[in-house]
Enzyme design. Structure first.
Site, mmCIF file in Angstrom:
data_model
loop_
_atom_site.group_PDB
_atom_site.id
_atom_site.type_symbol
_atom_site.label_atom_id
_atom_site.label_comp_id
_atom_site.label_asym_id
_atom_site.label_seq_id
_atom_site.Cartn_x
_atom_site.Cartn_y
_atom_site.Cartn_z
ATOM 1 N N PHE A 151 119.900 70.079 -9.517
ATOM 2 C CA PHE A 151 118.981 69.657 -9.817
ATOM 3 C C PHE A 151 118.487 67.559 -9.712
ATOM 4 C CE2 PHE A 151 119.520 73.151 -12.333
ATOM 5 C CZ PHE A 151 118.416 74.401 -11.993
ATOM 6 N N LYS A 211 115.442 77.342 -9.521
ATOM 7 C CA LYS A 211 115.596 76.342 -9.012
ATOM 8 C C LYS A 211 114.061 76.172 -8.129
ATOM 9 C CE LYS A 211 116.340 72.545 -6.294
ATOM 10 N NZ LYS A 211 116.577 71.125 -6.004
ATOM 11 N N ASN A 215 111.594 72.992 -9.472
ATOM 12 C CA ASN A 215 110.750 72.315 -7.427
ATOM 13 C C ASN A 215 108.825 72.944 -7.700
ATOM 14 O OD1 ASN A 215 112.695 71.015 -7.337
ATOM 15 N ND2 ASN A 215 112.490 70.877 -5.581
ATOM 16 N N ALA A 259 99.244 59.547 -9.766
ATOM 17 C CA ALA A 259 97.891 59.786 -8.409
ATOM 18 C C ALA A 259 98.727 59.046 -7.824
ATOM 19 C CB ALA A 259 96.518 59.843 -9.371
ATOM 20 N N CYS A 267 112.699 68.365 -0.262
ATOM 21 C CA CYS A 267 112.752 69.359 -1.245
ATOM 22 C C CYS A 267 110.960 69.814 -1.615
ATOM 23 C CB CYS A 267 113.720 69.172 -2.246
ATOM 24 S SG CYS A 267 115.073 68.039 -2.249
ATOM 25 N N LYS A 328 110.109 58.020 -1.067
ATOM 26 C CA LYS A 328 109.800 57.235 -2.400
ATOM 27 C C LYS A 328 110.312 55.905 -2.625
ATOM 28 C CE LYS A 328 113.546 60.077 -4.504
ATOM 29 N NZ LYS A 328 113.470 61.202 -6.250
ATOM 30 N N ARG A 335 112.180 61.477 5.641
ATOM 31 C CA ARG A 335 111.259 63.146 5.416
ATOM 32 C C ARG A 335 110.684 63.272 4.705
ATOM 33 N NH1 ARG A 335 117.373 66.625 3.809
ATOM 34 N NH2 ARG A 335 116.788 64.768 2.591
HETATM 35 C C1 UGA Z 1 113.172 66.489 -6.350
HETATM 36 C C2 UGA Z 1 112.878 67.200 -7.624
HETATM 37 O O1 UGA Z 1 113.081 66.006 -8.498
HETATM 38 C C3 UGA Z 1 113.981 67.468 -7.956
HETATM 39 O O2 UGA Z 1 115.034 67.377 -9.461
HETATM 40 C C4 UGA Z 1 114.932 68.276 -7.390
HETATM 41 O O3 UGA Z 1 116.640 68.223 -7.361
HETATM 42 C C5 UGA Z 1 115.750 67.936 -5.545
HETATM 43 O O4 UGA Z 1 113.981 67.843 -5.768
HETATM 44 C C6 UGA Z 1 115.934 68.680 -4.746
HETATM 45 O O5 UGA Z 1 115.051 69.931 -4.776
HETATM 46 O O6 UGA Z 1 116.764 68.520 -4.374
HETATM 47 P P1 UGA Z 1 113.601 64.405 -4.901
HETATM 48 O O7 UGA Z 1 113.204 65.321 -3.670
HETATM 49 O O8 UGA Z 1 114.684 63.647 -4.742
HETATM 50 O O9 UGA Z 1 113.780 65.161 -6.230
HETATM 51 O O10 UGA Z 1 112.054 63.929 -5.251
HETATM 52 P P2 UGA Z 1 111.478 63.789 -6.636
HETATM 53 O O11 UGA Z 1 111.532 62.240 -7.522
HETATM 54 O O12 UGA Z 1 110.995 64.599 -7.268
HETATM 55 O O13 UGA Z 1 110.197 62.355 -5.659
HETATM 56 C C7 UGA Z 1 109.416 63.858 -4.980
HETATM 57 C C8 UGA Z 1 107.185 62.651 -4.410
HETATM 58 O O14 UGA Z 1 106.964 62.951 -5.321
HETATM 59 C C9 UGA Z 1 107.986 61.509 -3.699
HETATM 60 O O15 UGA Z 1 107.326 61.308 -2.815
HETATM 61 C C10 UGA Z 1 107.697 61.221 -5.121
HETATM 62 O O16 UGA Z 1 106.879 59.556 -4.148
HETATM 63 C C11 UGA Z 1 106.564 62.201 -5.613
HETATM 64 N N1 UGA Z 1 105.315 62.117 -6.885
HETATM 65 C C12 UGA Z 1 106.864 61.293 -8.047
HETATM 66 C C13 UGA Z 1 104.616 61.631 -7.487
HETATM 67 O O17 UGA Z 1 103.385 60.717 -6.044
HETATM 68 N N2 UGA Z 1 104.142 61.054 -8.149
HETATM 69 C C14 UGA Z 1 104.517 61.182 -9.365
HETATM 70 O O18 UGA Z 1 104.332 61.497 -11.125
HETATM 71 C C15 UGA Z 1 106.118 61.842 -9.608
#
Ligand code: UGA
Length: 436
Positions: A151, A211, A215, A259, A267, A328, A335
């Site tokens: 995770f 998992k 997500n 937002a 992921c 982010k 990616r």
């Molecule tokens: C995500 C999950 O959060 C992890 O728990 C999971 O283990 C991982 O995928 C995976 O499957 O390996 P990650 O892809 O590193 O982690 O990134 P996140 O922090 O979830 O962010 C994903 C995207 O959502 C980013 O582009 C971020 O900018 C965006 N986001 C996030 C928003 O637009 N708004 C938010 O409030 C939060």
């Protein structure tokens, strides 16, 4: 314990170094010689906070080695599979090529181990049903299969691996195999469990589903607030205030209610699509709602483009500063990056885009020497007709707008990360997402 980790990407490399940090003797195995060469020298092949230091430390200590030679796995008792499952080129499903290749290459080297029972630990994100299908082959090879989804979030990968909020074990339906593999994995994670981390046991399919459902839920939260942003834009409301107010209800919570331009990365986008594809294979329409989640997410990428066109009219030849390329902040991963997608949409309209990103900028430049990348936000913004904040790096949030020298002071804040008052007081026109 002696451990092998198959696949040394963001997940595998961090997992390998973290297991060494816990005191284990670890070999990381990957088919990419360039990556293995770098890792062997203790050099991190990607940007991830705290990872470079840990890698260097454990390689120097001699507890962590890397190789392309799968035979090295024979020395290990526990084998983690952490290879990628990207989206298939011909549809929404997960591409299982790398998992299948890793298993085919690994199984001849597992089996009897002098230290105790051999265990194969699946960490890759796979379609539900994978572990059940794989188990007979692992058993025939003389090992026991356990499914232990990951995770970790990029940019918090080390913290999430060493101090996770939960451990999930998917166990064999054979009670003896279940008991033995559970004891072995508990030994691997001894320090993490001793620190009080909840450890949940379940069957294979449930662990696989934990998992992808986690997500999908996260993606749903983001698309929910982005749908609210659309309503706010149409009605003159402010989605940041709305999120703040609904998040006070702890059944809803504040997290993942930012937002903006939507989710990207390696992921959430592919896992939601693959999960939906798996449900369709099972003849179920239960996950049809994910089509809307995905469609909302796609629409968000057009919003800053439309705002730029509304401000500038024809964007052809206009200089557009793009602050952020990573999906982010605190990662160099591009990616499925919404930021880059938006940059290239504007470029396709004829705009002259200039990109800056503290970590992903060098990645872009290395990939394409002609990429319009500059080192700093000040350089990017100089003489620009419009500025887009697309990845909320702290460096960008902390910018003093009075020190920038644009041709026209217009900013589109794709992440609602800037303080509108500061920018407006500095003479800028400010556009947020859902806070018109
Ligand atoms: C995500 C999950 O959060 C992890 O728990 C999971 O283990 C991982 O995928 C995976 O499957 O390996 P990650 O892809 O590193 O982690 O990134 P996140 O922090 O979830 O962010 C994903 C995207 O959502 C980013 O582009 C971020 O900018 C965006 N986001 C996030 C928003 O637009 N708004 C938010 O409030 C939060």
């Amino acid at each position: 314990m002696k451990i092998s980790v198959i696949g040394c990407g963001y997940l595998g490399a961090v997992h390998a170094a973290s297991m060494a940090e816990l005191g284990h003797d670890v070999v990381g195995i990957d088919v990419d010689p360039a990556k293995i060469d770098q890792l062997s020298k203790g050099i991190a092949p990607f940007h991830e906070p705290d990872f470079a230091e840990m890698l260097e430390r454990e390689v120097a200590r001699g507890r962590l080695t890397f190789t392309t030679d799968m035979r090295a796995a024979a020395d290990a008792q526990v084998h983690f599979i952490g290879v990628g499952t990207p989206q298939r080129g011909d549809g929404k499903c997960a591409d299982m090529t790398y998992v299948n290749a890793a298993v085919d290459a690994l199984l001849p080297h597992v089996g009897h181990h002098p230290d105790g029972p051999s265990v194969v630990v699946g960490k890759s994100t796979v379609p539900v049903g994978t572990a059940d299908a794989l188990e007979p082959r692992v058993t025939d090879a003389g090992a026991i299969l356990i499914w232990n989804p990951e995770f970790l979030r990029e940019s918090f990968a080390v913290q999430d691996t060493l101090r996770p909020d939960r451990l999930v074990y998917g166990l064999s339906s054979d009670p003896q195999r279940a008991e033995v593999s559970l004891a072995v994995l508990d030994e691997v994670y001894h320090d993490i469990i001793a620190a009080g981390t909840p450890r949940l046991t379940m069957d294979f399919p449930t662990a696989e589903l934990v998992k992808v459902s986690a997500n999908s839920f996260l993606a749903m939260k983001i698309s929910f607030i982005n749908a609210m942003a659309e309503i706010c834009d149409a009605t003159g409301a402010d989605v940041t205030k709305l999120a703040q107010a609904i998040g006070k209800d702890d059944r809803i919570g504040h997290k993942f209610l930012r937002a903006g331009i939507g989710y990207g990365g390696g992921c959430l986008p592919k896992d939601t699509l693959a999960f939906q594809a798996r449900a369709e294979e099972l003849g179920l329409s239960s996950l049809d709602f994910l089509t809307d989640i995905n469609a909302i997410n796609e629409r968000r990428r057009q919003r800053p483009v439309d705002l730029a066109v509304a401000e500038l009219g024809d964007v052809t030849g206009k200089r557009i500063a793009i602050l952020g390329a990573a999906f982010k902040p605190n990662t160099d991963d591009i990616r499925q990056s919404p930021a880059l997608d938006i940059a290239y949409r504007l470029k396709a309209l004829g705009a002259d885009i200039i990109i800056t990103d503290p970590a992903a900028g060098p990645v872009l430049a290395a990939r394409d020497p002609h990429a319009p990348v500059v080192a700093t936000a000040h350089e990017a913004v100089k003489d620009s007709h419009i500025t887009l904040l697309l990845t909320e790096w702290k460096d960008f949030i902390d910018l003093d707008p009075t020190t920038l020298e644009p041709a026209r002071p217009i900013v589109i804040d794709g992440r609602n990360a800037l303080d509108p008052t500061t920018w407006k007081n500095a003479g800028w026109t400010y556009h947020g997402m859902g806070r018109s």
